[in-house]
Design a protein around this motif. Structure first.
Motif, PDB file in Angstrom:
ATOM      1  N   GLU A 140      37.148  22.349  50.650  1.00  8.05           N
ATOM      2  CA  GLU A 140      36.181  21.872  51.482  1.00  8.05           C
ATOM      3  C   GLU A 140      34.601  21.389  50.798  1.00  8.05           C
ATOM      4  O   GLU A 140      33.752  20.308  50.576  1.00  8.05           O
TER       5      GLU A 140
ATOM      6  N   GLU B  93      49.616  16.511  43.425  1.00  9.78           N
ATOM      7  CA  GLU B  93      51.367  17.031  45.244  1.00  9.78           C
ATOM      8  C   GLU B  93      51.527  15.137  46.050  1.00  9.78           C
ATOM      9  O   GLU B  93      50.805  14.917  46.241  1.00  9.78           O
TER      10      GLU B  93
ATOM     11  N   ARG C 283      54.014   9.696  54.094  1.00 11.10           N
ATOM     12  CA  ARG C 283      53.267   9.137  55.194  1.00 11.10           C
ATOM     13  C   ARG C 283      54.569   8.321  56.146  1.00 11.10           C
ATOM     14  O   ARG C 283      55.658   7.926  55.054  1.00 11.10           O
TER      15      ARG C 283
ATOM     16  N   TYR D 177      39.500  18.828  50.080  1.00  6.53           N
ATOM     17  CA  TYR D 177      38.849  17.010  50.371  1.00  6.53           C
ATOM     18  C   TYR D 177      37.326  17.101  49.806  1.00  6.53           C
ATOM     19  O   TYR D 177      36.887  15.856  49.393  1.00  6.53           O
TER      20      TYR D 177
ATOM     21  N   ASP E 210      53.827  27.442  48.315  1.00  5.46           N
ATOM     22  CA  ASP E 210      53.145  27.190  49.500  1.00  5.46           C
ATOM     23  C   ASP E 210      52.835  27.779  50.259  1.00  5.46           C
ATOM     24  O   ASP E 210      53.417  28.971  50.719  1.00  5.46           O
TER      25      ASP E 210
ATOM     26  N   ASN F 260      57.064  18.463  47.852  1.00  2.00           N
ATOM     27  CA  ASN F 260      57.251  19.871  48.696  1.00  2.00           C
ATOM     28  C   ASN F 260      58.808  19.625  49.141  1.00  2.00           C
ATOM     29  O   ASN F 260      59.229  18.583  49.156  1.00  2.00           O
TER      30      ASN F 260
END
Ligand code: C2E
Ligand code: MG
Ligand code: MG
Ligand code: MG
Length: 285
Positions: A239, A57, A61, A258, A179, A118
């Motif tokens: 996670e 994905e 930034r 993560y 999403d 996105n």
């Protein structure tokens, strides 16, 4: 601070001021587009249980000259309010598609199967969006089946144009991902009206999956819906190993989080793929 990572130093009070100072930041964002301050990172979407990369994905930034990395959670909503999102979104799509083309050229069959992008409500509502996307893909030589468009329930329900756009994109062969599923203006009729390929089950549900919770019940039930409607369920924000294992047992084939990998630069995606290729005999067992 972590290069390219998805982690932010929220203790920095500057972030609070940034969030308030819309006008200033909006002006800066216009500069960001022309001054090369934006970049993309890519988070692996992996197959359970082994964690082999299947797609990525693209996540935008912004390296602000004074404030450092500004999180998309701050500047994307801002760009959405002031209309810069259309330009920003175009930049993201162009760059993600160019990267997909590069990977295909350089990695061949080892390239990520799909690159997710996105797309915001406002972008989706722009009348020319599906046609522009088709032109962009054919210009870059990227097959529509290699691109997934991630939209939220709220964005699709926003306008008739948005729903129409989603249908056109799907007809062209792009995959549509819903999403943050479950957190917007959820309406199950959206799953009837809209050609959804992937259901990205929001992190807030995944968080509760290892406990005796309503979230866990919902996570389990969504598998029945996605299988029956021939969609793929993707668990977001995984996670821990316990969550991954529990999701796999519930029938999830795809996950992101993560525990497997953080968003990273394109070069690091290549290193990860190379490392996995070395181990592929084991991964395929
Ligand atoms: P999203 O599309 O749901 O993207 C997933 C977000 O969750 C990313 O945050 C990612 O870094 C984070 N994440 C992934 N795994 C984990 C995990 O295990 N734990 C936790 N705590 N977080 C995880 P990011 O990059 O900060 O993006 C936030 C949101 O900003 C995105 O949510 C998306 O809605 C929006 N966004 C990012 N890039 C773009 C873009 O290019 N265009 C548009 N329109 N929106 C974008
Ligand atoms: Mg997304
Ligand atoms: Mg998401
Ligand atoms: Mg999310």
């Amino acid at each position: 601070k972590a290069a390219g990572g998805g982690r932010w130093t929220w203790f920095d009070p500057i972030m609070d001021r940034l969030a308030d100072d819309d006008a200033r930041l909006a002006a800066d964002l216009r500069q960001a587009l022309v001054r090369d301050q934006l970049f993309l990172v890519y988070q692996p979407i992996v197959e359970l249980p082994h964690g082999r990369l299947t797609g990525v994905e693209a996540l935008v930034r912004w390296r602000h000259p004074e404030h450092g990395l500004v999180p998309p959670g701050v500047f994307v909503p801002l760009a959405e309010r002031n209309g810069h999102i259309v330009e920003l979104g175009r930049w993201v799509l162009e760059n993600a598609v160019a990267q997909a083309a590069r990977w295909e050229r350089e990695l061949g069959p080892a390239a990520p199967d799909k690159v997710s992008v996105n797309v915001s409500a406002r972008q989706l509502g722009e009348p020319g969006f599906p046609a522009e996307t088709a032109a962009l893909l054919s210009g870059a030589g990227v097959a529509p089946s290699r691109i997934t468009v991630e939209v939220t329930e709220t964005a699709v329900l926003g306008t008739g144009t948005a729903l129409q756009a989603v249908r056109e994109l799907a007809a062209q062969g792009l995959t549509i991902a819903l999403d943050d599923f479950g957190t917007g203006q959820s309406s199950l009729s959206l799953l009837v009206d809209c050609p959804v390929g992937w259901l990205k089950v929001d992190k807030s549900f995944v968080d509760g999956v290892t406990s005796d919770s309503p979230q866990a019940v919902i996570v389990d039930s969504l598998i029945g819906i996605t299988e029956g409607l021939r969609m793929q369920a993707v668990a977001e924000g995984v996670e821990t190993a316990e969550q991954a294992e529990r999701l796999h047992r519930a029938g999830y084939r795809f996950a992101q989080g993560y525990h497997f990998a953080k968003p990273m630069h394109a070069d690091d995606v290549e290193l990860l793929i190379a490392a996995q290729e070395d181990f592929s005999p084991y991964l395929r067992m």
